[in-house]
Design an enzyme around this catalytic site. Structure first.
Site, PDB file in Angstrom:
ATOM      1  N   SER A 246      15.574  29.939   8.170  1.00  0.00           N
ATOM      2  CA  SER A 246      14.565  30.891   7.702  1.00  0.00           C
ATOM      3  C   SER A 246      13.792  31.481   8.888  1.00  0.00           C
ATOM      4  O   SER A 246      14.407  32.080   9.766  1.00  0.00           O
ATOM      5  CB  SER A 246      13.670  30.185   6.685  1.00  0.00           C
ATOM      6  OG  SER A 246      13.025  31.111   5.844  1.00  0.00           O
TER       7      SER A 246
ATOM      8  N   HIS B  97      17.316  28.360  -1.052  1.00  0.00           N
ATOM      9  CA  HIS B  97      16.846  28.675   0.298  1.00  0.00           C
ATOM     10  C   HIS B  97      16.953  27.465   1.217  1.00  0.00           C
ATOM     11  O   HIS B  97      17.173  27.599   2.408  1.00  0.00           O
ATOM     12  CB  HIS B  97      15.401  29.174   0.220  1.00  0.00           C
ATOM     13  CG  HIS B  97      14.886  29.769   1.489  1.00  0.00           C
ATOM     14  ND1 HIS B  97      15.348  30.978   1.978  1.00  0.00           N
ATOM     15  CD2 HIS B  97      13.977  29.325   2.378  1.00  0.00           C
ATOM     16  CE1 HIS B  97      14.726  31.248   3.112  1.00  0.00           C
ATOM     17  NE2 HIS B  97      13.887  30.260   3.390  1.00  0.00           N
TER      18      HIS B  97
END
Lengths: 295, 202
Positions: A131, A275
């Site tokens: 991320s 995620h």
């Protein structure tokens, strides 16, 4: 013949005493993670903490966590990444690293990583980022190419999609400190489509809630006007991109864009994972990463 | 062996806006009208978007949401190759300070010399920041009454770039100066002042 066998035997005995094998550094338990942190201060005075694991004389791999996470994010994947010297860095403002009032853009994070490598005397490393950490890793590969061998980008995108930015701006400026790790927002921030180790995620979410306001807001302000698509052409490091198709933050369109910008990279999608897919399925993630990182 | 280079770590508009916020704090200025030119306009936009309580009215001169490819490529072709200290009369510096119409020579000579004395790490740091800049998401957070001024001979930010600004700031007032360039405020200060004064008048 006998003389040769004896001298070979003596040679073997001699060699086994001459060069003792470097010990592996075990991956700390959840309970021991914080105590395992070490710190350095970079040349421009930024204190950074990190956890070092794995084969002490193995090829170095830098692990860079995401927004409001910390080095603990790698605790379940690290034991599965074989034969390497793993260094999980706490980005500035996160984990045990110092949290200055400013600044929290990709430029600052990449600058810190470069400076960290300098003070640690690590010329070059493989870099694995998640991320925000993946955006940092990509920036490092683009602007400090001499630092990066192979690049692994987990849950990445070249900019924060509007829907995600809107959701963050609706919530982050309204956070009250100290943040309640069990608030609706924090539970949503740490939600995953499939189960994740409870002990790990409770601790990680608690540590995220302890991240100070200047970091929550600093990263958000820096990322909002950031689009690193223009520097993708500068990335020459062999690259692996992994994405979970249930990622609520970085949508399918963001991945299509990435493929246009990094056509030479390898791509892997995990169906049904989110995620934080390497928390949901660390073995699956490790298999891909180990297969990619050349020995 | 990699030699560490001394570079300012943070040169993005979030950092510059943070500085302006701190500057206002230090000077005891609660709120102000903010007028920004080029990089300054992007900084002003970030101030208005991230610190809305600081900004009354916002005037953006020669602005862009992101750097057009031709402009950023030209900068990358030149800036990393500059040898410092820069010669203010070098081909690059003359190009960097070129304008379609004449202006006050004394001012231009001094400004160009001061630009030439900007340290290499700042030239590079800002260039790197420009390269990853797109503030379209930030634009939606700007609530201050806004004036956008642009000149149609702007060699950096052309017509396509200006169309993009209009898309992200639909509520702003727009003023275009035909025949002038990126530095129209230097070419025709009185024309520019007339528009700005009218916008800031209470």
């Amino acid at each position: 013949m006998f003389k040769m066998m004896v001298s070979q035997g003596l040679l073997a005995v001699f060699l086994s005493f001459a060069a003792p094998a470097a010990a592996d550094t075990p991956v700390p338990s959840q309970a021991d993670w914080n105590a395992a942190r070490k710190t350095v201060t970079t040349a421009d005075g930024q204190m950074l903490s990190y956890v070092e694991m794995g084969a002490a004389d193995g090829q170095p791999v830098l692990l860079l966590h995401g927004y409001t996470d910390n080095s603990r994010a790698w605790s379940m994947l690290a034991p599965l990444l074989t034969g390497r010297r793993l260094i999980a860095l706490d980005l500035r403002g996160h984990g045990g690293s110092a949290a200055p009032d400013c600044c929290y853009g990709l430029d600052s994070f990449a600058h810190d990583v470069n400076a960290f490598m300098e003070v640690m005397h690590i010329d070059k490393a493989d870099v694995v980022g998640h991320s925000l950490g993946s955006m940092t890793a990509a920036t490092l590969a683009a602007y400090y190419p001499e630092r990066v061998d192979q690049l692994v980008l987990l849950s990445t995108a070249t900019n924060v999609p509007k829907g995600t930015a809107d959701w963050l701006w609706d919530n982050v400026p309204k956070l009250k400190y100290p943040i309640d790790p069990n608030s609706e927002f924090m539970k949503a921030w740490y939600a995953n489509p499939t189960p994740v180790n409870e002990d790990f995620i409770t601790r990680e979410r608690g540590e995220s809630a302890a991240v100070p306001a200047q970091v929550w807001m600093g990263v958000l302000r820096a990322l909002t006007p950031t689009d690193w698509s223009s520097i993708t052409s500068r990335i020459t490091a062999p690259t692996l991109v992994i994405w979970g198709d249930q990622d609520p933050l970085f949508d399918a369109a963001s991945q299509t864009r990435l493929k246009e910008l990094l056509p030479a990279a390898e791509y892997k999608t995990f169906t049904g994972l989110g995620h934080n897919f390497f928390w949901e399925q660390p073995e699956k993630a490790a298999k891909e990463i180990n297969g990619f990182l050349t020995p | 062996m990699v030699v560490a280079q001394s570079q300012p770590a943070a040169t993005g508009i979030d950092t510059l806006a943070h500085d302006v916020n701190g500057f206002m704090e230090a000077l005891g200025i609660d709120r102000a009208d903010v007028v920004g030119h080029s990089l300054g306009s992007m900084t002003a936009a970030a101030l208005a978007g991230f610190y809305p309580e600081r900004v009354d009215r916002l005037a953006l001169l020669s602005t862009a949401v992101s750097f057009p490819k031709e402009a950023i490529d030209w900068l990358w072709d030149n800036v990393p190759n500059l040898s410092h200290p820069l010669d203010p009369n070098s081909e690059f510096m003359l190009a960097w300070f070129s304008n379609p119409t004449p202006m006050e020579e004394d001012f231009l000579t001094r400004d160009r010399a001061e630009s030439a004395s900007v340290a290499a790490p700042v030239w590079m740091g800002v260039l790197k920041a420009f390269t990853v800049l797109d503030w379209s998401l930030l634009a939606t957070r700007i609530t201050a009454p806004t004036l956008v001024m642009w000149a149609d001979q702007d060699a950096l930010f052309g017509a396509a770039s200006q169309s993009r600004v209009r898309e992200v700031l639909p509520a702003a007032q727009y003023e275009t100066f035909p025949g002038l360039g990126h530095n129209f405020i230097w070419e025709q200060p009185m024309k520019a002042a007339k528009v700005i004064n009218r916008f800031l008048a209470r």
